[in-house]
Design a protein around this motif. Structure first.
Motif, PDB file in Angstrom:
ATOM      1  N   LYS A 156       0.226   3.428  -3.429  1.00 30.09           N
ATOM      2  CA  LYS A 156       0.280   4.798  -2.975  1.00 30.09           C
ATOM      3  C   LYS A 156      -1.109   5.124  -2.076  1.00 30.09           C
ATOM      4  O   LYS A 156      -2.000   5.767  -2.457  1.00 30.09           O
ATOM      5  N   ASP A 157      -0.960   4.456  -0.959  1.00 35.67           N
ATOM      6  CA  ASP A 157      -2.098   4.430   0.068  1.00 35.67           C
ATOM      7  C   ASP A 157      -3.433   4.218  -0.440  1.00 35.67           C
ATOM      8  O   ASP A 157      -4.536   4.437   0.231  1.00 35.67           O
ATOM      9  N   GLU A 158      -3.639   3.252  -1.575  1.00 37.87           N
ATOM     10  CA  GLU A 158      -4.840   2.773  -1.777  1.00 37.87           C
ATOM     11  C   GLU A 158      -5.182   1.549  -0.712  1.00 37.87           C
ATOM     12  O   GLU A 158      -4.224   0.934  -0.327  1.00 37.87           O
ATOM     13  N   LYS A 159      -6.476   1.272  -0.557  1.00 39.00           N
ATOM     14  CA  LYS A 159      -6.728   0.158   0.427  1.00 39.00           C
ATOM     15  C   LYS A 159      -6.430  -1.254  -0.440  1.00 39.00           C
ATOM     16  O   LYS A 159      -6.561  -1.407  -1.447  1.00 39.00           O
ATOM     17  N   VAL A 160      -5.799  -1.897   0.465  1.00 39.68           N
ATOM     18  CA  VAL A 160      -5.233  -3.321  -0.204  1.00 39.68           C
ATOM     19  C   VAL A 160      -5.503  -4.392   0.761  1.00 39.68           C
ATOM     20  O   VAL A 160      -5.655  -4.439   2.072  1.00 39.68           O
ATOM     21  N   GLN A 161      -6.100  -5.528   0.492  1.00 40.16           N
ATOM     22  CA  GLN A 161      -6.396  -6.704   1.058  1.00 40.16           C
ATOM     23  C   GLN A 161      -5.552  -7.996   0.533  1.00 40.16           C
ATOM     24  O   GLN A 161      -5.608  -8.259  -0.796  1.00 40.16           O
ATOM     25  N   GLN A 199      -9.339 -18.784  -0.084  1.00 37.31           N
ATOM     26  CA  GLN A 199      -9.558 -19.613   0.956  1.00 37.31           C
ATOM     27  C   GLN A 199      -9.650 -18.747   2.362  1.00 37.31           C
ATOM     28  O   GLN A 199     -10.594 -19.404   3.116  1.00 37.31           O
ATOM     29  N   ARG A 200      -9.256 -17.733   2.487  1.00 38.73           N
ATOM     30  CA  ARG A 200      -9.379 -16.903   3.603  1.00 38.73           C
ATOM     31  C   ARG A 200      -8.766 -15.410   3.312  1.00 38.73           C
ATOM     32  O   ARG A 200      -7.848 -15.375   2.580  1.00 38.73           O
ATOM     33  N   SER A 201      -9.322 -14.526   3.932  1.00 33.70           N
ATOM     34  CA  SER A 201      -8.858 -13.106   3.675  1.00 33.70           C
ATOM     35  C   SER A 201      -8.566 -12.391   4.844  1.00 33.70           C
ATOM     36  O   SER A 201      -8.886 -12.546   5.918  1.00 33.70           O
ATOM     37  N   LEU A 202      -7.340 -11.625   4.735  1.00 34.94           N
ATOM     38  CA  LEU A 202      -6.906 -10.949   5.887  1.00 34.94           C
ATOM     39  C   LEU A 202      -7.644  -9.576   6.008  1.00 34.94           C
ATOM     40  O   LEU A 202      -8.230  -9.150   5.032  1.00 34.94           O
ATOM     41  N   LYS A 203      -6.817  -8.657   6.946  1.00 33.69           N
ATOM     42  CA  LYS A 203      -7.488  -7.440   7.211  1.00 33.69           C
ATOM     43  C   LYS A 203      -7.188  -6.354   5.978  1.00 33.69           C
ATOM     44  O   LYS A 203      -5.950  -6.647   5.005  1.00 33.69           O
ATOM     45  N   ILE A 204      -8.256  -5.466   5.668  1.00 34.26           N
ATOM     46  CA  ILE A 204      -7.845  -4.621   4.794  1.00 34.26           C
ATOM     47  C   ILE A 204      -6.979  -3.483   5.183  1.00 34.26           C
ATOM     48  O   ILE A 204      -7.307  -3.115   6.367  1.00 34.26           O
ATOM     49  N   VAL A 205      -5.978  -3.221   4.589  1.00 35.18           N
ATOM     50  CA  VAL A 205      -4.992  -2.116   5.017  1.00 35.18           C
ATOM     51  C   VAL A 205      -5.569  -0.879   4.296  1.00 35.18           C
ATOM     52  O   VAL A 205      -5.354  -0.909   2.965  1.00 35.18           O
ATOM     53  N   ASP A 206      -5.700   0.192   5.013  1.00 40.68           N
ATOM     54  CA  ASP A 206      -6.115   1.266   4.363  1.00 40.68           C
ATOM     55  C   ASP A 206      -5.244   2.577   5.026  1.00 40.68           C
ATOM     56  O   ASP A 206      -4.507   2.620   5.878  1.00 40.68           O
ATOM     57  N   SER A 247       0.907  -1.157  -0.157  1.00 33.93           N
ATOM     58  CA  SER A 247      -0.112  -0.182   0.030  1.00 33.93           C
ATOM     59  C   SER A 247       0.882   1.249   0.172  1.00 33.93           C
ATOM     60  O   SER A 247       0.487   2.273  -0.911  1.00 33.93           O
ATOM     61  N   LEU A 248       1.932   1.071   0.846  1.00 31.39           N
ATOM     62  CA  LEU A 248       2.698   2.490   0.858  1.00 31.39           C
ATOM     63  C   LEU A 248       3.763   2.660  -0.256  1.00 31.39           C
ATOM     64  O   LEU A 248       3.829   3.780  -0.847  1.00 31.39           O
ATOM     65  N   GLU A 249       4.287   1.538  -0.704  1.00 31.67           N
ATOM     66  CA  GLU A 249       5.217   1.391  -1.746  1.00 31.67           C
ATOM     67  C   GLU A 249       4.889   1.358  -3.310  1.00 31.67           C
ATOM     68  O   GLU A 249       5.404   2.163  -3.948  1.00 31.67           O
ATOM     69  N   ILE A 250       3.670   0.694  -3.606  1.00 34.76           N
ATOM     70  CA  ILE A 250       3.338   0.621  -4.948  1.00 34.76           C
ATOM     71  C   ILE A 250       1.940   1.102  -5.245  1.00 34.76           C
ATOM     72  O   ILE A 250       1.824   1.693  -6.033  1.00 34.76           O
TER      73      ILE A 250
END
Length: 127
Positions: free
Chosen positions: A104-109, A120-127, A99-102
């Motif tokens: 540019k602060d978009e939400k990433v999961q 199979q499983r999802s981790l937390k959304i990073v925003d 999110s920070l490096e590539i």
């Protein structure tokens, strides 16, 4: 005329995304599929980042980047990680760094997937 039509058909077949994963880039042992096509530069940067962090050293690893309302990182993993959460801290770090490096602060999961990118499983959304 038949030859011309045959060439057109061949070009269409070769350019099709038959498996549905999207086009891909590869850095050392890190293969990254991506959708939409406009994510090629980001996919290349992600592939390089993961390679620099040691992924793919012991054989190929596969990721898929899919952009919809957020950036989804689909990671093919061993079946044991479908339920084992011991690596989640490190995997969430991949989301934060991406999110920070590539992206540019978009939400990433990040999603844990099988070999055909089925989640199979999802981790937390990073925003």
């Amino acid at each position: 005329m038949k030859k011309f039509i045959g060439i057109i058909v061949l070009i269409l077949i070769v350019s099709c995304d038959i498996d549905g994963y999207g086009p891909h880039v590869k850095t050392n042992g890190v293969e990254v599929f991506y959708k939409p096509d406009t994510m090629k530069d980001q996919a290349k940067a992600f592939s390089e980042m993961m390679s620099e962090n040691g992924y793919g050293q012991d054989g190929d690893v596969s990721f898929q980047l899919v952009k919809d309302s957020i950036i989804n990182i689909n990671m093919v993993t061993q079946e044991k990680y479908f339920t084992d959460e011991s690596m989640d801290y490190a995997l969430n770090a991949v989301s934060v760094l991406s999110s920070l490096e590539i992206f540019k602060d978009e939400k990433v999961q990040l999603h844990i997937c099988n070999e055909v990118f089925e989640k199979q499983r999802s981790l937390k959304i990073v925003d």
